[in-house]
Design a protein around this motif. Structure first.
Motif, PDB file in Angstrom:
ATOM      1  N   ILE A   1      38.266  -9.779  11.869  1.00 16.63           N
ATOM      2  CA  ILE A   1      39.014 -10.739  11.070  1.00 16.63           C
ATOM      3  C   ILE A   1      40.358 -11.003  11.721  1.00 16.63           C
ATOM      4  O   ILE A   1      41.088 -10.073  12.096  1.00 16.63           O
ATOM      5  CB  ILE A   1      39.205 -10.222   9.637  1.00 16.63           C
ATOM      6  CG1 ILE A   1      37.837  -9.987   8.977  1.00 16.63           C
ATOM      7  CG2 ILE A   1      40.029 -11.192   8.801  1.00 16.63           C
ATOM      8  CD1 ILE A   1      37.909  -9.352   7.619  1.00 16.63           C
ATOM      9  N   ASN A   2      40.718 -12.275  11.837  1.00 27.68           N
ATOM     10  CA  ASN A   2      42.009 -12.685  12.383  1.00 27.68           C
ATOM     11  C   ASN A   2      43.061 -12.544  11.289  1.00 27.68           C
ATOM     12  O   ASN A   2      42.949 -13.167  10.232  1.00 27.68           O
ATOM     13  CB  ASN A   2      41.929 -14.134  12.874  1.00 27.68           C
ATOM     14  CG  ASN A   2      43.151 -14.539  13.681  1.00 27.68           C
ATOM     15  OD1 ASN A   2      44.244 -14.014  13.494  1.00 27.68           O
ATOM     16  ND2 ASN A   2      42.960 -15.491  14.586  1.00 27.68           N
ATOM     17  N   SER A   3      44.079 -11.721  11.547  1.00 31.58           N
ATOM     18  CA  SER A   3      45.105 -11.487  10.532  1.00 31.58           C
ATOM     19  C   SER A   3      45.937 -12.731  10.242  1.00 31.58           C
ATOM     20  O   SER A   3      46.548 -12.845   9.181  1.00 31.58           O
ATOM     21  CB  SER A   3      46.025 -10.345  10.975  1.00 31.58           C
ATOM     22  OG  SER A   3      46.721 -10.712  12.160  1.00 31.58           O
ATOM     23  N   ARG A   4      45.968 -13.674  11.193  1.00 30.38           N
ATOM     24  CA  ARG A   4      46.787 -14.885  11.016  1.00 30.38           C
ATOM     25  C   ARG A   4      46.252 -15.789   9.915  1.00 30.38           C
ATOM     26  O   ARG A   4      47.015 -16.353   9.138  1.00 30.38           O
ATOM     27  CB  ARG A   4      46.866 -15.653  12.342  1.00 30.38           C
ATOM     28  CG  ARG A   4      47.511 -17.034  12.242  1.00 30.38           C
ATOM     29  CD  ARG A   4      47.757 -17.615  13.621  1.00 30.38           C
ATOM     30  NE  ARG A   4      46.562 -17.621  14.433  1.00 30.38           N
ATOM     31  CZ  ARG A   4      45.654 -18.615  14.417  1.00 30.38           C
ATOM     32  NH1 ARG A   4      45.824 -19.658  13.618  1.00 30.38           N
ATOM     33  NH2 ARG A   4      44.593 -18.567  15.205  1.00 30.38           N
TER      34      ARG A   4
ATOM     35  N   GLU B   1      34.132 -12.783  14.374  1.00 33.34           N
ATOM     36  CA  GLU B   1      32.945 -12.135  14.921  1.00 33.34           C
ATOM     37  C   GLU B   1      32.353 -11.242  13.840  1.00 33.34           C
ATOM     38  O   GLU B   1      33.089 -10.653  13.030  1.00 33.34           O
ATOM     39  CB  GLU B   1      33.308 -11.305  16.154  1.00 33.34           C
ATOM     40  CG  GLU B   1      32.134 -10.581  16.817  1.00 33.34           C
ATOM     41  CD  GLU B   1      32.588  -9.782  18.037  1.00 33.34           C
ATOM     42  OE1 GLU B   1      33.271 -10.371  18.903  1.00 33.34           O
ATOM     43  OE2 GLU B   1      32.283  -8.580  18.113  1.00 33.34           O
ATOM     44  N   TYR B   2      31.040 -11.179  13.798  1.00 27.53           N
ATOM     45  CA  TYR B   2      30.424 -10.218  12.887  1.00 27.53           C
ATOM     46  C   TYR B   2      29.097  -9.744  13.447  1.00 27.53           C
ATOM     47  O   TYR B   2      28.468 -10.410  14.269  1.00 27.53           O
ATOM     48  CB  TYR B   2      30.235 -10.796  11.472  1.00 27.53           C
ATOM     49  CG  TYR B   2      29.087 -11.763  11.308  1.00 27.53           C
ATOM     50  CD1 TYR B   2      27.780 -11.313  11.134  1.00 27.53           C
ATOM     51  CD2 TYR B   2      29.305 -13.137  11.284  1.00 27.53           C
ATOM     52  CE1 TYR B   2      26.724 -12.195  10.965  1.00 27.53           C
ATOM     53  CE2 TYR B   2      28.259 -14.030  11.116  1.00 27.53           C
ATOM     54  CZ  TYR B   2      26.967 -13.548  10.949  1.00 27.53           C
ATOM     55  OH  TYR B   2      25.927 -14.422  10.789  1.00 27.53           O
TER      56      TYR B   2
ATOM     57  N   TYR C   1      34.182 -22.760  14.925  1.00 27.65           N
ATOM     58  CA  TYR C   1      32.822 -23.204  15.220  1.00 27.65           C
ATOM     59  C   TYR C   1      32.084 -22.074  15.924  1.00 27.65           C
ATOM     60  O   TYR C   1      32.701 -21.249  16.615  1.00 27.65           O
ATOM     61  CB  TYR C   1      32.839 -24.436  16.127  1.00 27.65           C
ATOM     62  CG  TYR C   1      33.524 -25.637  15.527  1.00 27.65           C
ATOM     63  CD1 TYR C   1      32.800 -26.581  14.808  1.00 27.65           C
ATOM     64  CD2 TYR C   1      34.896 -25.834  15.697  1.00 27.65           C
ATOM     65  CE1 TYR C   1      33.422 -27.698  14.270  1.00 27.65           C
ATOM     66  CE2 TYR C   1      35.528 -26.945  15.156  1.00 27.65           C
ATOM     67  CZ  TYR C   1      34.789 -27.873  14.445  1.00 27.65           C
ATOM     68  OH  TYR C   1      35.419 -28.970  13.903  1.00 27.65           O
ATOM     69  N   PRO C   2      30.754 -22.003  15.789  1.00 25.63           N
ATOM     70  CA  PRO C   2      30.013 -20.929  16.474  1.00 25.63           C
ATOM     71  C   PRO C   2      30.105 -21.069  17.990  1.00 25.63           C
ATOM     72  O   PRO C   2      30.027 -22.171  18.523  1.00 25.63           O
ATOM     73  CB  PRO C   2      28.571 -21.109  15.984  1.00 25.63           C
ATOM     74  CG  PRO C   2      28.503 -22.515  15.501  1.00 25.63           C
ATOM     75  CD  PRO C   2      29.866 -22.854  14.992  1.00 25.63           C
ATOM     76  N   GLU C   3      30.307 -19.954  18.648  1.00 23.88           N
ATOM     77  CA  GLU C   3      30.313 -19.896  20.114  1.00 23.88           C
ATOM     78  C   GLU C   3      29.037 -19.250  20.637  1.00 23.88           C
ATOM     79  O   GLU C   3      28.491 -19.670  21.652  1.00 23.88           O
ATOM     80  CB  GLU C   3      31.526 -19.105  20.598  1.00 23.88           C
ATOM     81  CG  GLU C   3      31.623 -18.995  22.098  1.00 23.88           C
ATOM     82  CD  GLU C   3      32.861 -18.238  22.541  1.00 23.88           C
ATOM     83  OE1 GLU C   3      33.035 -18.059  23.771  1.00 23.88           O
ATOM     84  OE2 GLU C   3      33.661 -17.803  21.684  1.00 23.88           O
ATOM     85  N   MET C   4      28.566 -18.222  19.926  1.00 23.34           N
ATOM     86  CA  MET C   4      27.340 -17.545  20.340  1.00 23.34           C
ATOM     87  C   MET C   4      26.690 -16.886  19.124  1.00 23.34           C
ATOM     88  O   MET C   4      27.381 -16.315  18.280  1.00 23.34           O
ATOM     89  CB  MET C   4      27.650 -16.494  21.407  1.00 23.34           C
ATOM     90  CG  MET C   4      26.399 -15.939  22.077  1.00 23.34           C
ATOM     91  SD  MET C   4      25.819 -14.397  21.375  1.00 23.34           S
ATOM     92  CE  MET C   4      26.823 -13.235  22.304  1.00 23.34           C
ATOM     93  N   ILE C   5      25.369 -16.986  19.034  1.00 22.60           N
ATOM     94  CA  ILE C   5      24.590 -16.317  17.995  1.00 22.60           C
ATOM     95  C   ILE C   5      23.442 -15.578  18.678  1.00 22.60           C
ATOM     96  O   ILE C   5      22.736 -16.148  19.497  1.00 22.60           O
ATOM     97  CB  ILE C   5      24.027 -17.315  16.962  1.00 22.60           C
ATOM     98  CG1 ILE C   5      25.175 -18.008  16.218  1.00 22.60           C
ATOM     99  CG2 ILE C   5      23.115 -16.608  15.968  1.00 22.60           C
ATOM    100  CD1 ILE C   5      24.708 -19.089  15.254  1.00 22.60           C
TER     101      ILE C   5
ATOM    102  N   PHE D   1      24.100 -10.995  15.355  1.00 21.18           N
ATOM    103  CA  PHE D   1      25.471 -11.024  15.861  1.00 21.18           C
ATOM    104  C   PHE D   1      25.919 -12.471  16.000  1.00 21.18           C
ATOM    105  O   PHE D   1      25.142 -13.345  16.414  1.00 21.18           O
ATOM    106  CB  PHE D   1      25.528 -10.329  17.231  1.00 21.18           C
ATOM    107  CG  PHE D   1      26.849 -10.462  17.932  1.00 21.18           C
ATOM    108  CD1 PHE D   1      27.877  -9.576  17.678  1.00 21.18           C
ATOM    109  CD2 PHE D   1      27.062 -11.494  18.843  1.00 21.18           C
ATOM    110  CE1 PHE D   1      29.102  -9.702  18.336  1.00 21.18           C
ATOM    111  CE2 PHE D   1      28.276 -11.622  19.499  1.00 21.18           C
ATOM    112  CZ  PHE D   1      29.297 -10.722  19.241  1.00 21.18           C
ATOM    113  N   ALA D   2      27.163 -12.750  15.638  1.00 25.04           N
ATOM    114  CA  ALA D   2      27.697 -14.108  15.775  1.00 25.04           C
ATOM    115  C   ALA D   2      29.168 -14.032  16.170  1.00 25.04           C
ATOM    116  O   ALA D   2      29.906 -13.155  15.719  1.00 25.04           O
ATOM    117  CB  ALA D   2      27.549 -14.895  14.478  1.00 25.04           C
TER     118      ALA D   2
END
Length: 222
Positions: free
Chosen positions: A91-94, A100-101, A124-128, A113-114
């Motif tokens: 999780i991005n704190s900003r 990512e998960y 937007y999705p970069e890799m799944i 994985f995503a």
């Protein structure tokens, strides 16, 4: 059947949920509604990540990393306490965005994985990638997995217009399948493939019957 499922869960070393007939009966259908079965895994009411009183989810802080000017926190979650880290969120704190998960079953037969990227404030999705236990060769153990990976280029977000439903459905002609000549050099020059080449073992598996070149020619349709 329910008893056999519980015995299987125990045999994998996982902890079965409480034997609650009401929860067991209505857990996976619409009778309980969004209060217990959210539409997303990780929403504020997401049962995968937040859990419910009858089926709790446990969390463990795994650490943090600095990416550019952002601090990224990693949180593991599981139905077992403590989580072993195989399922987690980054999780991005900003902006509290999930960048990512990974979700995996405790016995290792499934993993999803995503990874996401930010473009103009939107993710937007970069890799799944999905890994699933291969059940064809049942006598070779559990080490064979089917792996599907999808890479996404940067999204095109300019000058987009929404297509009205009546325009999309009211077509006056059918688009026919057209054959085209295979350009073999495409696979050597396409940037996305150059960055993420298939492993040699995967290529050998795909070419077990025919070479990839022959398969592409046979299926050369748009």
């Amino acid at each position: 059947m329910k008893n056999r499922i519980r015995e299987h869960i125990k045999s994998t070393g996982s902890t079965p949920g409480p034997l609650n007939e009401i929860v067991g009966t209505y857990q996976h259908n619409g009778f309980r509604g969004d209060a217990y079965n959210s539409r997303t895994w990780f929403g504020k009411d997401g049962d995968r990540f937040m859990g419910i009183p009858e089926l709790p989810t446990y969390h463990r802080f795994m650490g943090e990393e600095i990416v550019g000017n952002d601090t990224i926190y990693q949180i593991a979650f599981s139905s077992k306490d403590p989580p072993n880290g195989s399922s987690y969120l980054k999780i991005n704190s900003r902006n509290h965005a999930i960048v990512e998960y990974q979700f995996s079953l405790a016995s290792g037969e499934y993993e999803h994985f995503a990874k996401f990227r930010e473009v103009d404030g939107v993710y937007y999705p970069e890799m799944i990638r999905t890994k699933e236990l291969r059940l064809i060769n049942r006598d070779v153990g559990t080490h064979q997995m089917d792996i599907s990976t999808f890479w996404f280029g940067e999204p095109m977000t300019e000058d987009l217009k929404r297509i009205r439903a009546k325009d999309a459905l009211d077509r006056d002609e059918e688009v026919e399948t057209n054959k085209y000549e295979l350009d073999s050099s495409f696979w050597n020059t396409y940037e996305l493939i150059k960055k993420h080449r298939l492993g040699s073992a995967i290529i050998r598996s795909l070419e077990k019957e025919k070479s990839l070149e022959q398969q592409f020619k046979r299926n050369a349709k748009d």
